[in-house]
Design a protein around this motif. Structure first.
Motif, PDB file in Angstrom:
ATOM      1  N   GLU A   1       0.823  -1.193   0.000  1.00  0.00           N
ATOM      2  CA  GLU A   1       0.000   0.000   0.000  1.00  0.00           C
ATOM      3  C   GLU A   1       0.867   1.257   0.000  1.00  0.00           C
ATOM      4  OE1 GLU A   1      -3.454   2.177   2.711  1.00  0.00           O
ATOM      5  OE2 GLU A   1      -2.537   0.297   3.356  1.00  0.00           O
TER       6      GLU A   1
ATOM      7  N   THR B   1      -4.473   8.476  -2.348  1.00  0.00           N
ATOM      8  CA  THR B   1      -3.857   7.285  -2.926  1.00  0.00           C
ATOM      9  C   THR B   1      -4.885   6.168  -2.975  1.00  0.00           C
ATOM     10  OG1 THR B   1      -3.077   6.327  -0.838  1.00  0.00           O
ATOM     11  CG2 THR B   1      -1.654   7.951  -1.894  1.00  0.00           C
ATOM     12  N   ARG B   2      -4.844   5.443  -4.082  1.00  0.00           N
ATOM     13  CA  ARG B   2      -5.725   4.289  -4.186  1.00  0.00           C
ATOM     14  C   ARG B   2      -5.231   3.341  -5.262  1.00  0.00           C
ATOM     15  NH1 ARG B   2     -12.199   3.902  -5.643  1.00  0.00           N
ATOM     16  NH2 ARG B   2     -12.504   1.819  -4.811  1.00  0.00           N
TER      17      ARG B   2
ATOM     18  N   LYS C   1     -10.073  -1.285 -10.817  1.00  0.00           N
ATOM     19  CA  LYS C   1      -9.372  -0.017 -10.969  1.00  0.00           C
ATOM     20  C   LYS C   1      -8.716   0.047 -12.336  1.00  0.00           C
ATOM     21  CE  LYS C   1     -10.455   0.685  -6.728  1.00  0.00           C
ATOM     22  NZ  LYS C   1     -11.238  -0.551  -6.595  1.00  0.00           N
TER      23      LYS C   1
ATOM     24  N   ASN D   1     -12.205   6.276  -3.421  1.00  0.00           N
ATOM     25  CA  ASN D   1     -13.248   5.536  -2.716  1.00  0.00           C
ATOM     26  C   ASN D   1     -14.584   6.265  -2.784  1.00  0.00           C
ATOM     27  OD1 ASN D   1     -11.721   3.309  -1.775  1.00  0.00           O
ATOM     28  ND2 ASN D   1     -10.843   4.568  -0.147  1.00  0.00           N
TER      29      ASN D   1
ATOM     30  N   THR E   1     -15.230   8.847  -0.150  1.00  0.00           N
ATOM     31  CA  THR E   1     -14.212   9.888   0.041  1.00  0.00           C
ATOM     32  C   THR E   1     -14.700  11.211  -0.540  1.00  0.00           C
ATOM     33  OG1 THR E   1     -12.409   8.284  -0.098  1.00  0.00           O
ATOM     34  CG2 THR E   1     -11.844  10.596  -0.472  1.00  0.00           C
TER      35      THR E   1
END
Length: 383
Positions: A3, A36-37, A175, A202, A205
């Motif tokens: 991550e 971040t994702r 994604k 998300n 978010t």
């Protein structure tokens, strides 16, 4: 894949030095946001509007530093400013390469920035409304699917940065990928090539972004996505007539706009504002769709005109634009959209699906007649 944390990104940005001050962008407090994702990183840089254009190399250096981090698939750094900057004097020879929004929102100054070209896409159309809650996104999705059902290579861009709905309406959970860390591959669903900020961020978010960030994100989703060869790219616009609409109208050679409204007078007032905005910037209005035109009881089939009926058709006649069709308020349309299986693909033989296909056919007929695909993007002055 490990991550990528916000603290790790900030640590890397502490190595990017502003040559004027000799301090890092982190030490200067320029990093106002990090998202971040799944390997994708977006960073907001708060800058002095007076230095906006001059800081472009620094913005690029931030992107390069983040992109070099292990596990990063894409990096986006956008600059925003608290105060509006005056428009810069025109530069000889123009501007080429990547274009990002710097300093002032597009609604303040509209002469800067280069044209956003999307190679391989014949027509880009905006699906817009003057206000929210009229079913614009449902219309955009089913319109795109209707175009695809009519044999056209179609893409769908969710331009609603603050309230992206495509992930849920299309049932997309994966994604987007990037082969080179620069260009994203669109996610293909139901024969459409699609992209949404909701694929990266998300669902819960909040997007606390200023106008310049929204404009920059839209530019990148147009320019930095491998759309390939498309007959039509449908852009689901956010409601209203703000920065996102101005960015697209100013920077993109839109082939036309579709206005969505309910029959209510209050909705039609706002729809008229949206329509007039596109007219003022020389974007052809392809027509008006009356959504929630009437209510059909799913049990007895009785028809009730809850919001009135025919208001959009009358408005279209009054304004001299085509009326593209009406879509009822029906439970099937709502449930199929909420479940990620829009009615045009889940119940393709239904009357409601046929209504969307007919609207798509009329839109394509307008596009073919107008032959505006190569229309020059206008310069806008907002007074």
């Amino acid at each position: 894949m490990a991550e990528i944390t916000e603290s790790a990104v900030r640590k890397v940005l502490d190595t990017v030095i502003d040559p004027v001050t000799g301090r890092s962008v982190a030490a200067l407090g320029m990093v106002s946001g990090v998202v971040t994702r799944a390997g994708h990183v977006a960073v907001t840089l708060e800058v002095d509007p007076a230095r906006g254009t001059a800081l472009e190399p620094l913005r690029q250096a931030c992107e390069q530093a983040i992109r070099a981090m292990p596990g990063v698939l894409s990096a986006t750094a956008v600059m925003t400013a608290e105060r509006a900057a005056p428009p810069p004097p025109p530069a000889a020879g123009g501007h080429h390469g990547h274009s990002h929004t710097h300093g002032a929102p597009a609604a303040k100054t509209t002469g800067g920035g280069g044209r956003i070209d999307v190679p391989g896409v014949k027509h880009i159309i905006a699906v817009a409304s003057g206000k929210g809650g009229v079913g614009k996104s449902t219309t955009a999705v089913n319109l795109a699917l209707g175009l695809a059902a009519n044999g056209l290579a179609t893409g769908l861009l969710d331009a609603d940065i603050y309230g992206p709905s495509m992930p849920r309406m299309l049932g997309v959970t994966e994604k987007p990928e990037s082969a080179d860390g620069k260009m994203l591959k669109p996610i293909e669903k139901y024969g459409l090539k699609t992209m949404s900020i909701g694929y990266i961020v998300n669902e819960d978010t909040p997007m606390i972004w200023r106008g310049p960030m929204v404009s920059s994100a839209l530019e990148q989703m147009l320019r930095d996505v491998q759309w390939g060869d498309l007959d039509v790219l449908v852009v689901d616009m956010p409601p209203g007539t703000g920065d996102a609409q101005l960015t697209l109208a100013q920077r993109v050679a839109l082939s036309g706009a579709v206005i969505v409204s309910t029959p209510q007078d209050i909705a039609l007032v706002d729809a008229r504002k949206g329509l007039n905005m596109f007219r003022k910037v020389a974007v052809p209005v392809l027509g008006i769709v009356e959504n929630m035109s009437y209510f059909l009881c799913p049990h007895c089939g009785e028809r009730s005109e809850i919001f009135g009926h025919g208001g959009a058709r009358e408005e279209a006649d009054k304004l001299g634009v085509p009326f593209l069709g009406e879509v009822p308020l029906h439970l099937d349309i709502r449930t199929t959209s909420d479940s990620g299986h829009p009615i045009v693909v889940s119940k393709p033989d239904s009357a409601h699906a046929q209504a969307y296909k007919n609207i798509a056919g009329r839109v394509w007929k307008q596009l073919s007649a107008n032959q505006r695909g190569a229309r020059k993007a206008p310069n806008i002055v907002v007074q």
